[in-house]
Write a protein that holds these residues in place. Structure first.
Motif, PDB file in Angstrom:
ATOM      1  N   TYR A  40      67.650  17.966  54.291  1.00  0.00           N
ATOM      2  CA  TYR A  40      69.100  18.133  54.374  1.00  0.00           C
ATOM      3  C   TYR A  40      69.573  18.965  53.181  1.00  0.00           C
ATOM      4  CZ  TYR A  40      68.952  14.285  57.722  1.00  0.00           C
ATOM      5  OH  TYR A  40      68.670  13.493  58.798  1.00  0.00           O
ATOM      6  N   GLY A  41      70.457  19.926  53.454  1.00  0.00           N
ATOM      7  CA  GLY A  41      71.027  20.740  52.392  1.00  0.00           C
ATOM      8  C   GLY A  41      70.242  21.995  52.072  1.00  0.00           C
ATOM      9  N   ASP A  42      68.993  22.099  52.556  1.00  0.00           N
ATOM     10  CA  ASP A  42      68.212  23.320  52.315  1.00  0.00           C
ATOM     11  C   ASP A  42      68.895  24.510  52.973  1.00  0.00           C
ATOM     12  OD1 ASP A  42      66.165  22.101  50.918  1.00  0.00           O
ATOM     13  OD2 ASP A  42      64.747  22.084  52.593  1.00  0.00           O
TER      14      ASP A  42
ATOM     15  N   LYS B 289      68.020  46.026  64.997  1.00  0.00           N
ATOM     16  CA  LYS B 289      67.718  44.660  65.454  1.00  0.00           C
ATOM     17  C   LYS B 289      68.706  43.688  64.799  1.00  0.00           C
ATOM     18  CE  LYS B 289      63.273  45.541  66.877  1.00  0.00           C
ATOM     19  NZ  LYS B 289      62.852  45.568  68.162  1.00  0.00           N
ATOM     20  N   PRO B 290      69.030  42.575  65.492  1.00  0.00           N
ATOM     21  CA  PRO B 290      69.934  41.588  64.880  1.00  0.00           C
ATOM     22  C   PRO B 290      69.345  41.034  63.580  1.00  0.00           C
ATOM     23  CG  PRO B 290      69.660  41.141  67.218  1.00  0.00           C
ATOM     24  CD  PRO B 290      68.667  42.209  66.851  1.00  0.00           C
ATOM     25  N   LYS B 291      70.191  40.947  62.551  1.00  0.00           N
ATOM     26  CA  LYS B 291      69.769  40.378  61.270  1.00  0.00           C
ATOM     27  C   LYS B 291      69.639  38.870  61.391  1.00  0.00           C
ATOM     28  CE  LYS B 291      71.682  43.437  57.774  1.00  0.00           C
ATOM     29  NZ  LYS B 291      72.617  43.486  56.652  1.00  0.00           N
ATOM     30  N   ALA B 292      68.711  38.315  60.639  1.00  0.00           N
ATOM     31  CA  ALA B 292      68.564  36.865  60.586  1.00  0.00           C
ATOM     32  C   ALA B 292      69.747  36.269  59.817  1.00  0.00           C
ATOM     33  CB  ALA B 292      67.246  36.509  59.918  1.00  0.00           C
ATOM     34  N   PHE B 293      69.994  34.995  60.064  1.00  0.00           N
ATOM     35  CA  PHE B 293      71.068  34.273  59.389  1.00  0.00           C
ATOM     36  C   PHE B 293      70.520  33.470  58.223  1.00  0.00           C
ATOM     37  CE2 PHE B 293      73.310  33.733  63.723  1.00  0.00           C
ATOM     38  CZ  PHE B 293      74.083  34.848  63.528  1.00  0.00           C
ATOM     39  N   LEU B 294      71.358  33.231  57.238  1.00  0.00           N
ATOM     40  CA  LEU B 294      71.101  32.230  56.208  1.00  0.00           C
ATOM     41  C   LEU B 294      72.090  31.102  56.455  1.00  0.00           C
ATOM     42  CD1 LEU B 294      70.652  34.388  52.983  1.00  0.00           C
ATOM     43  CD2 LEU B 294      68.941  32.929  54.033  1.00  0.00           C
ATOM     44  N   LYS B 295      71.574  29.904  56.691  1.00  0.00           N
ATOM     45  CA  LYS B 295      72.409  28.742  56.993  1.00  0.00           C
ATOM     46  C   LYS B 295      71.862  27.529  56.259  1.00  0.00           C
ATOM     47  CE  LYS B 295      74.762  31.161  59.924  1.00  0.00           C
ATOM     48  NZ  LYS B 295      76.016  31.690  59.479  1.00  0.00           N
ATOM     49  N   ARG B 296      72.678  26.462  56.206  1.00  0.00           N
ATOM     50  CA  ARG B 296      72.292  25.234  55.520  1.00  0.00           C
ATOM     51  C   ARG B 296      71.930  24.154  56.544  1.00  0.00           C
ATOM     52  NH1 ARG B 296      72.830  24.541  50.294  1.00  0.00           N
ATOM     53  NH2 ARG B 296      74.394  26.173  50.062  1.00  0.00           N
TER      54      ARG B 296
ATOM     55  N   HIS C  49      62.871  29.036  58.006  1.00  0.00           N
ATOM     56  CA  HIS C  49      62.093  29.063  56.761  1.00  0.00           C
ATOM     57  C   HIS C  49      63.030  28.856  55.583  1.00  0.00           C
ATOM     58  CE1 HIS C  49      58.580  30.514  58.935  1.00  0.00           C
ATOM     59  NE2 HIS C  49      59.420  31.281  59.601  1.00  0.00           N
ATOM     60  N   ARG C  50      62.619  27.972  54.686  1.00  0.00           N
ATOM     61  CA  ARG C  50      63.436  27.730  53.503  1.00  0.00           C
ATOM     62  C   ARG C  50      63.685  29.030  52.755  1.00  0.00           C
ATOM     63  NH1 ARG C  50      60.883  24.373  49.673  1.00  0.00           N
ATOM     64  NH2 ARG C  50      62.890  24.166  48.660  1.00  0.00           N
ATOM     65  N   ALA C  51      64.859  29.108  52.149  1.00  0.00           N
ATOM     66  CA  ALA C  51      65.197  30.261  51.315  1.00  0.00           C
ATOM     67  C   ALA C  51      65.692  29.720  49.986  1.00  0.00           C
ATOM     68  CB  ALA C  51      66.271  31.113  51.985  1.00  0.00           C
TER      69      ALA C  51
END
Length: 170
Positions: A49-51, A78-85, A162-164
Motif C-alpha cells: 500500500y502506498g507504493d 505509443k501510449p505512455k505508461a502511468f505512474l500511480k499509487r 512495477h515499483r517506481a
C-alpha cells in the motif's frame, strides 16, 4: 585540446546512457500531478500500500470507453505508461460512499470521488463499484483528485505494475 576532447566524449557517452535508460523504460520523467513530479526509477519487488508504480495503459481492466485524446504519447506514438499509487491489493473490497468517496476495506480515501467531467468538459465514466480485487489485481489512485486512474479504468493487472522509486522529485 586533448582534455576537451575527453570531456566531450565522456559527456556524449553519459547522455547516451541516460537516453538508453529513458528508452528502456527504467528511467521515468513525470510531468503530471498523479504523483510528485520529477525523475523516477523503475524497480522490482512486491507491491505494498502506498507504493508508486509504473503501469502501462493496457494493464487496466476498462479502457474501451476512453477517447484517444486521453492517452499521452511517447516519441514513437505509443501510449505512455502511468505512474500511480497502490491503494488496494488482491482481496481488498473497493467501494464508494453515497457522496462518491472511494473506500478500501471500509477506509475512506480523501478527495477520491470520481469527477463527472474532465478539464476540457468531456464526460468521464466512473468504474462500477463495489468490487473485490482478484488475486492478480491492484487498485491504483493518483495523488491528484483530477488524476486518471482506477476510478475510471478499474483495477490493473498486478503483473504489469512495477515499483517506481523517486530519484529527484519536486
Amino acid at each position: 585540446m586533448r582534455r576537451v576532447k575527453k570531456t566531450a566524449v565522456l559527456l556524449l557517452a553519459l547522455w547516451g546512457v541516460i537516453f538508453a535508460l529513458f528508452c528502456s523504460g527504467h528511467l521515468i520523467w513525470n510531468t503530471t500531478g498523479s504523483v510528485p513530479r520529477g525523475l523516477w526509477w523503475k524497480s522490482g519487488g512486491p507491491l505494498r500500500y502506498g507504493d508508486v508504480v509504473i503501469v502501462p495503459t493496457s494493464a487496466f481492466r476498462s479502457t474501451s470507453w476512453v477517447p484517444e485524446a486521453y492517452w499521452r504519447k511517447n516519441a514513437w506514438g505509443k501510449p505512455k505508461a502511468f505512474l500511480k499509487r497502490v491503494a488496494g491489493l488482491p482481496g481488498d473490497v473497493i467501494g464508494a460512499s453515497d457522496n462518491g468517496l472511494i473506500h478500501v476495506n471500509g477506509g475512506f480515501i480523501t478527495n477520491s470521488a470520481p469527477l463527472s467531467m474532465d478539464r476540457a468538459g468531456r464526460p468521464l465514466k466512473a468504474f462500477h463499484l463495489p468490487i473485490i480485487l482478484a488475486s492478480d489485481e491492484v487498485w491504483l489512485l493518483s495523488d491528484s483528485h483530477r488524476g486518471f486512474d482506477s476510478r475510471y479504468l478499474g483495477p490493473a493487472r498486478i503483473t504489469e505494475c512495477h515499483r517506481a522509486v523517486p530519484l529527484a522529485v519536486f
